[in-house]
Design an enzyme around this catalytic site. Structure first.
Site, PDB file in Angstrom:
ATOM      1  N   GLU A  23      -1.238   6.009   2.581  1.00 31.51           N
ATOM      2  CA  GLU A  23      -1.214   6.183   4.044  1.00 31.51           C
ATOM      3  C   GLU A  23      -1.200   7.663   4.426  1.00 31.51           C
ATOM      4  O   GLU A  23      -0.314   8.144   5.149  1.00 31.51           O
ATOM      5  CB  GLU A  23      -0.028   5.434   4.656  1.00 31.51           C
ATOM      6  CG  GLU A  23      -0.116   3.940   4.448  1.00 31.51           C
ATOM      7  CD  GLU A  23       0.992   3.157   5.146  1.00 31.51           C
ATOM      8  OE1 GLU A  23       1.947   3.786   5.653  1.00 31.51           O
ATOM      9  OE2 GLU A  23       0.898   1.919   5.185  1.00 31.51           O
ATOM     10  N   GLU A  66      -1.155  -3.137   0.359  1.00 29.31           N
ATOM     11  CA  GLU A  66       0.072  -3.626   0.994  1.00 29.31           C
ATOM     12  C   GLU A  66      -0.281  -4.767   1.923  1.00 29.31           C
ATOM     13  O   GLU A  66      -1.331  -4.748   2.565  1.00 29.31           O
ATOM     14  CB  GLU A  66       0.783  -2.526   1.796  1.00 29.31           C
ATOM     15  CG  GLU A  66       1.409  -1.437   0.958  1.00 29.31           C
ATOM     16  CD  GLU A  66       2.132  -0.372   1.788  1.00 29.31           C
ATOM     17  OE1 GLU A  66       2.531  -0.679   2.941  1.00 29.31           O
ATOM     18  OE2 GLU A  66       2.321   0.742   1.286  1.00 29.31           O
TER      19      GLU A  66
END
Length: 802
Positions: A421, A498
């Site tokens: 991220e 994720e």
């Protein structure tokens, strides 16, 4: 990509190896964990050799001082760090160096120190290492006092907060080793084993060995390699090498293995390569490296191919902490973590968001768990004021090389991840950084693919240039866009790095139906400390919002895992495993009833609180929902021996059935039905008042090495031994014999009592005590008492390792 190989002559026949004498090669690596001194303070003069540490605490490593402290809302680690203390600590160890080491090269190797460590030897600073997850070493040779006492000192600075979004721990939390070699030796991390050609009939094992000559003259040596399976010689080779003075050279040996036992998660066969550096029939140096024989390939047509067979990844993300032990990476704790993941049905793990311990990877190799090995949580732009972005420009290459070189021989690792991220992901400079990182990985390993975990930026199209740099596209969430993305970019191989726990079925379906989607990693496989409040549910009147929006103290951890901090599998774990595996076909749990007029509120990473319980006092006659997960076509539910109903549980029903019935104490039974016949059943019984304790140890025998562990689960039961799921009794623990309590837990992430203690309240009827051996053999007795309950004890045998 074309490989450049150094061609050598290899002698494969048995009996052609040079007969050589051993030259104490077992001295090469010596565990350096014991008899340290420690203080949590900033003692600037502690680096000096003549400093007196007699009043400091004595301890063994690995050690995490944060887990020993008080959880408090004013601690500077904040909610991200679980409100644990941090600060500065000093470690000192005095040791004697024998005279015979004068002719050796001596280094100290740290597997991990969190963070900003500075190492001193006899008052001389060897350097500062910022990243708390990298392994590193220093040459001690020029600074040692031979035949005399020496002092190694380590200053650890975790005071610069916040530097992480999760619990990090503080201190020398992984192993330390002393490495003593001949000046002519195999370089540190200098062995690289690959298997370029693999079939069930034969395999080619390629062994690259970097040898160093740290003398002032040229050296003529022989490098011998022996491949072993269960101590049996199954292939070997040797070659003559001339090393100029003060030089190093990488040599390549190719050895063929007949009828190899291939490494898979189901059959994790391991081999060992023993490499010796020999001069004039004297063994100067020797190393042992475990490896597996397996092939990996990734395509949009067939997905992830392991040994030529498509494998769907059922993965989970984990952080590095071991619950009540904090970050301390005891070998047994790391191995147990892998055991729990395997038992929960996972076949893969993502080491979010940093390189794990070597013990963890060894356990993945041994037990059969695929690994995505991850490097960083951020690149040049940080997520906290003192995180890795401060060090990225200066340290990225060294830390990347440390991970790839250290970990490349693990067969369990099937892909590398270079980030998570990334904040600057929508900017052109992120593309350049990704290229830089990937190119550096490929200099060392051209076999495994590289990914990173990318979170969406409005539309995936906006990130096509960044994703296109990687071999595999890592999607954090939003896997539902994969079919459209595949139409736009047909060459893209996708893994969901994720996912939300509640999306288990939809993600499983996408993985099954699209070969270019190779798998899913749920956030998370296990609960963890820090990132406080993620995965929580709450009630009307509680502070609303997600974990990043508010201070949710006393929440000090994440409850989004399939497995809680005691090792108990939540119902979502059984459901997820049932989707991917066939070893479990029936499971029943009960959704927590709504305590009207209050409501139960969920958050992004939560699932509805669901328990293996038919003990709901105060809800008599009120509607409760019984959930049954089933791989049978139908299920039946019985209440007190009366049939409630029958529901289908096929793929169309997502393998679930939900029965709403009035709560009545007694017994409920779920039965799996196939062709009208009940194939198996499971029950839940109403428990009476708490009266007894049940103690279960994961191991009744441990090693007396000062580090081995036994994890003991305490369950509260009624007089008939029925588990009491509402038990919250105060439990007191006492140890007799050669052991200590290493940690206590109950999985309640709102209970901020210390994890290093001899007492704990049960939560949902359970608690956990971890016993650690000392260095004496004998019987370790744990006694558990609680007011109003019948006390119980259990004995663990601690034995010497012969």
């Amino acid at each position: 990509m074309r490989k450049v190989l150094i061609m050598v002559v290899v002698l494969l026949a048995n009996g052609l190896l040079i007969h050589a004498q051993s030259n104490n090669i077992n001295e090469r690596t010596q565990l350096f964990d014991y008899d340290w001194k420690f203080i949590q303070a900033d003692e600037a003069s502690a680096k000096l050799s003549n400093f007196s540490d007699k009043d400091w605490r004595s301890l063994d490593l690995p050690h995490d001082w944060s887990i020993e402290g008080k959880i408090h809302p004013k601690n500077p680690t904040g909610g991200g760090g679980g409100y644990f203390p941090s600060g500065i600590g000093w470690y000192r160890k005095t040791f004697r160096v024998p005279d015979k080491w004068k002719a050796k090269k001596t280094a100290i190797y740290f597997e991990g120190v969190y963070m900003n460590s500075e190492v001193f030897i006899n008052g001389k600073s060897l350097g500062v290492y910022p990243y708390g997850y990298s392994s590193f070493s220093y040459d001690l040779t020029p600074y040692l006092n031979f035949g005399k006492e020496n002092v190694i000192v380590v200053r650890v600075d975790n005071s610069q907060q916040m530097n992480s979004r999760w619990y990090t721990g503080s201190g020398i939390y992984r192993h330390v080793w002393m490495i003593v070699t001949d000046p002519v030796h195999v370089a540190h991390w200098g062995v690289n084993i690959t298997t370029p050609n693999v079939s069930s009939e034969k395999a080619v094992v390629q062994v690259k060995t970097k040898v160093k000559n740290e003398t002032e003259s040229a050296q003529s040596i022989v490098v011998k390699t022996i491949l072993l399976k269960n101590s049996k010689n199954i292939g070997n080779g040797q070659m003559q090498v001339v090393l100029p003075a003060n030089s190093e050279k990488e040599i390549t040996q190719t050895i063929q293995v007949s009828a190899p036992k291939l490494w898979t998660p189901e059959t994790p066969h391991l081999y060992q390569a023993r490499i010796q550096v020999v001069k004039d029939k004297i063994v100067l140096d020797g190393t042992k490296t475990n490896f597996g024989i397996r092939s990996i390939k990734f395509t949009t047509k067939n997905g992830f191919l392991l040994n030529g067979k498509t494998v769907k990844i059922n993965g989970g993300c984990v952080h590095h902490d071991n619950g009540c032990l904090g970050a301390a990476a005891f070998d047994r704790a790391e191995e147990r973590k892998v055991e729990l993941l395997k038992a929960a049905g996972f076949n893969a793990v993502r080491t979010s968001h940093n390189p794990p311990s070597e013990a963890f990877l060894d356990a993945c190799d041994k037990l059969g768990l695929l690994v995505m090995d991850e490097l960083f949580d951020c690149w040049k732009i940080g997520k906290n004021s003192n995180d890795y972005a401060k060090y990225f420009d200066q340290w990225w290459k060294k830390d990347l090389q440390a991970m790839i070189l250290r970990d490349r021989n693990h067969p369990s690792i099937v892909m590398w991840s270079i980030g998570n991220e990334i904040v600057e992901r929508g900017k052109p400079e992120a593309v350049e950084t990704a290229k830089m990182l990937l190119q550096e990985v490929k200099k060392i390993d051209t076999i495994r693919p590289v990914t990173s975990a990318v979170v969406n930026l409005n539309k995936w199209e906006n990130l096509d240039s960044l994703i296109g740099v990687h071999d595999i596209a890592g999607y954090n969430y939003n896997l539902h866009t994969a079919p459209d993305d595949h139409k736009r970019v047909p060459s893209r191989i996708i893994v969901q790095t994720e996912s939300y726990p509640k999306d288990a079925f939809n993600n499983w379906k996408l993985v099954q139906e699209n070969n270019y989607v190779i798998g899913d990693f749920v956030w998370t496989a296990m609960d963890y400390l820090g990132e406080s409040g993620i995965g929580r549910w709450y009630y009307s009147g509680d502070t609303p919002g997600e974990h990043w929006e508010n201070n949710f103290f006393p929440w000090h951890g994440a409850y989004c895992g399939d497995i809680d901090l005691t090792g108990w599998r939540k119902p979502i774990s059984h459901y997820r495993s049932m989707l991917y595996n066939d070893n479990e076909k029936l499971y029943m749990a009960v959704r927590e009833p709504v305590p009207e007029p209050l409501e139960i509120k969920e958050t992004w990473w939560s699932v509805w609180p669901t328990w293996q319980s038919w003990t709901w006092p105060g809800f008599e006659g009120k509607a409760v929902q019984v959930e049954i997960y089933s791989k049978y076509p139908k299920v039946r539910l019985y209440l007190n021996n009366k049939l409630v109903g029958e529901h289908e549980t096929t793929r169309e029903q997502q393998f679930k059935a939900n029965f709403q019935i009035p709560y009545s104490p007694g017994l409920i039974k779920a039965a799996g039905v196939e062709n009208g016949k009940e194939m198996e059943s499971t029950i839940l019984q109403t428990a009476g008042d708490a009266e007894k304790l049940n103690l279960t140890a994961d191991r009744k025998e441990i090693l007396a090495n000062g580090q081995d562990l036994s994890f003991i689960t305490i369950e509260i039961t009624d007089r008939d031994g029925i588990f009491q799921p509402n038990g919250t009794n105060r439990l007191n623990f006492k140890i007799d014999g050669p052991g200590v309590i290493a940690g206590v837990a109950n999985a309640d992430l709102k209970d901020f009592e210390p994890y290093a203690d001899d007492t704990r309240k049960a939560w949902k009827g359970r608690a956990l005590v971890v016993i650690k051996s000392n260095h004496q053999a004998g019987e370790i007795k744990l006694s558990v008492t609680s007011s109003g309950l019948e006390g119980k004890s259990i004995t663990i045998k601690s034995i010497q390792n012969n």
